[in-house]
Scaffold this active site. Structure first.
Site, PDB file in Angstrom:
ATOM      1  CG  ASP A  14      38.428  30.179  19.001  1.00 56.38           C
ATOM      2  OD1 ASP A  14      37.789  29.184  18.607  1.00 56.38           O
ATOM      3  OD2 ASP A  14      38.157  31.336  18.618  1.00 56.38           O
ATOM      4  CG  HIS A 245      29.794  29.751  13.544  1.00 59.17           C
ATOM      5  ND1 HIS A 245      29.310  30.321  12.403  1.00 59.17           N
ATOM      6  CD2 HIS A 245      29.495  30.621  14.551  1.00 59.17           C
ATOM      7  CE1 HIS A 245      28.749  31.487  12.692  1.00 59.17           C
ATOM      8  NE2 HIS A 245      28.850  31.686  13.987  1.00 59.17           N
TER       9      HIS A 245
END
Ligand code: BDR
Ligand code: CA
Length: 343
Positions: A14, A245
């Site tokens: 994303d 992340h």
């Protein structure tokens, strides 16, 4: 030394600042060959993420990798508009990249994933760094997907760390808990890279400055994006730095970084409407016994690393991995003209 052929990888993302770093890492990693990319709504809409992905691929000199737009909405409910306060309105920290003239493929992300899983049967490794809607849809399209895919790595969840959307829920799981529940219950082994390990392995301002000083446009663009990202994380860490992340999940997937504590445990996703919605409930009760085997458990939850991540990430991103893009920076990509406004 005998050179091993690179493994085929599918990235579902994303795109997103840390997604951009993961994409760059996978392009640079010598043992990974990125064969397809799907996008999903999360940090930005699935369509916006695809546009960022195409532009990043052009900047990196990789015009050959198919990009498919995936799910705009989660399995239940609707897309909630992204995270502009974390990633900027354009998803990449307001850095403006030269626009790619390439289009996305006509397949959906789920369809592309199923096609590539068949084409690379038993070999394809999948890295998921956004909400899990596309792979949940792919499982519905092709129930044999678990037999076709070699490995699944997911950035998501929080085992014993706090959540980042609610007290217990991490963004990728919180944005589509039903999809996450289906994916974690499917017939395959999964590696989960949760906030426990991504929030404890950060990139510092010195690392960002090194990227900005690197002589190629992709590294400089990433350095620019990180300026925006650091602005969000300063309120979490009290200094200019950021969590890592998605690139950490990519590095674990390609075996570029060694993990330390990573027990295989039962994990369930809370899909209720209460305060636990989106929580990854990880059974860590074996903690005090060195995590004895849990019969039937299939989820390896990475809790810590055996080595520092930031130096490895920097070294990989600064390696000589995209000659075409470097050439482009000399000829067509005038730095004054390409506004890397986050610098
Ligand atoms: C995850 O959520 C997104 O904002 C990041 O790109 C990462 O995939 C972290 O919770
Ligand atoms: Ca992401």
């Amino acid at each position: 030394m005998i050179e091993q052929p690179a493994s085929p990888f599918f990235l579902d993302c994303d795109t997103g600042i840390d997604d951009a770093l993961a994409l760059a890492y996978l392009l640079a990693a010598p043992n990974a060959e990125l064969v397809g990319i799907g996008t999903v709504s999360g940090n930005i809409s699935a369509a916006g993420g695809a546009r960022n992905t195409l532009d990043l691929l052009q900047l990196a000199g990789h015009q050959d990798i198919p990009v498919a737009v995936g799910a705009h909405d989660p399995l239940v409910g609707s897309f909630r508009g992204g995270a502009p306060h974390v990633h900027g309105a354009n998803g990449i920290g307001e850095v403006e990249l030269p626009t790619s003239n390439r289009e996305t493929v006509s397949e959906s992300a789920a369809e592309l994933l199923v096609r590539l899983a068949n084409q690379y049967a038993g070999e394809l490794r999948v890295v998921l760094i956004g909400p899990l809607t596309n792979i949940a849809q792919a499982l519905r399209l092709e129930p044999k997907l678990p037999e076709l895919i070699a490995e699944i790595t997911i950035m998501g969840g929080a085992a014993s760390a706090p959540g980042n959307i609610t007290a217990v829920a991490e963004a990728n799981i919180a944005n589509d808990p039903e999809a996450a529940a289906e994916v974690l219950a499917a017939d395959w082994d999964v590696t989960l890279v949760p906030l426990d390990v991504t929030m404890t392995n950060v990139l510092e301002e010195g690392h960002r400055q090194e990227l900005l000083a690197t002589d190629h446009p992709m590294a400089q663009a990433l350095g620019g994006m990180l300026g925006y990202y650091f602005g969000f994380y300063v309120n979490q860490f009290g200094r200019a730095c950021s969590a890592m992340h998605d690139p950490l999940a990519a590095a674990i997937a390609v075996g570029g970084i060694e993990v330390a504590i990573a027990p295989i445990v039962h994990v369930e996703v809370d899909t209720t409407d209460g305060p636990g919605r989106g929580q990854t409930v990880c059974d860590l009760r074996g903690l005090y016994m060195g995590f004895p085997e849990q019969p039937g458990a299939r989820c390896r939850v990475v809790l810590s690393l055996a080595e520092e991540f930031a130096p490895h990430l920097l070294e990989t991103l600064q390696s000589d991995w995209f000659p075409e893009a470097a050439a482009q920076s000399v000829s067509t990509l005038d730095q004054e003209e390409a506004v890397l406004s986050g610098r």
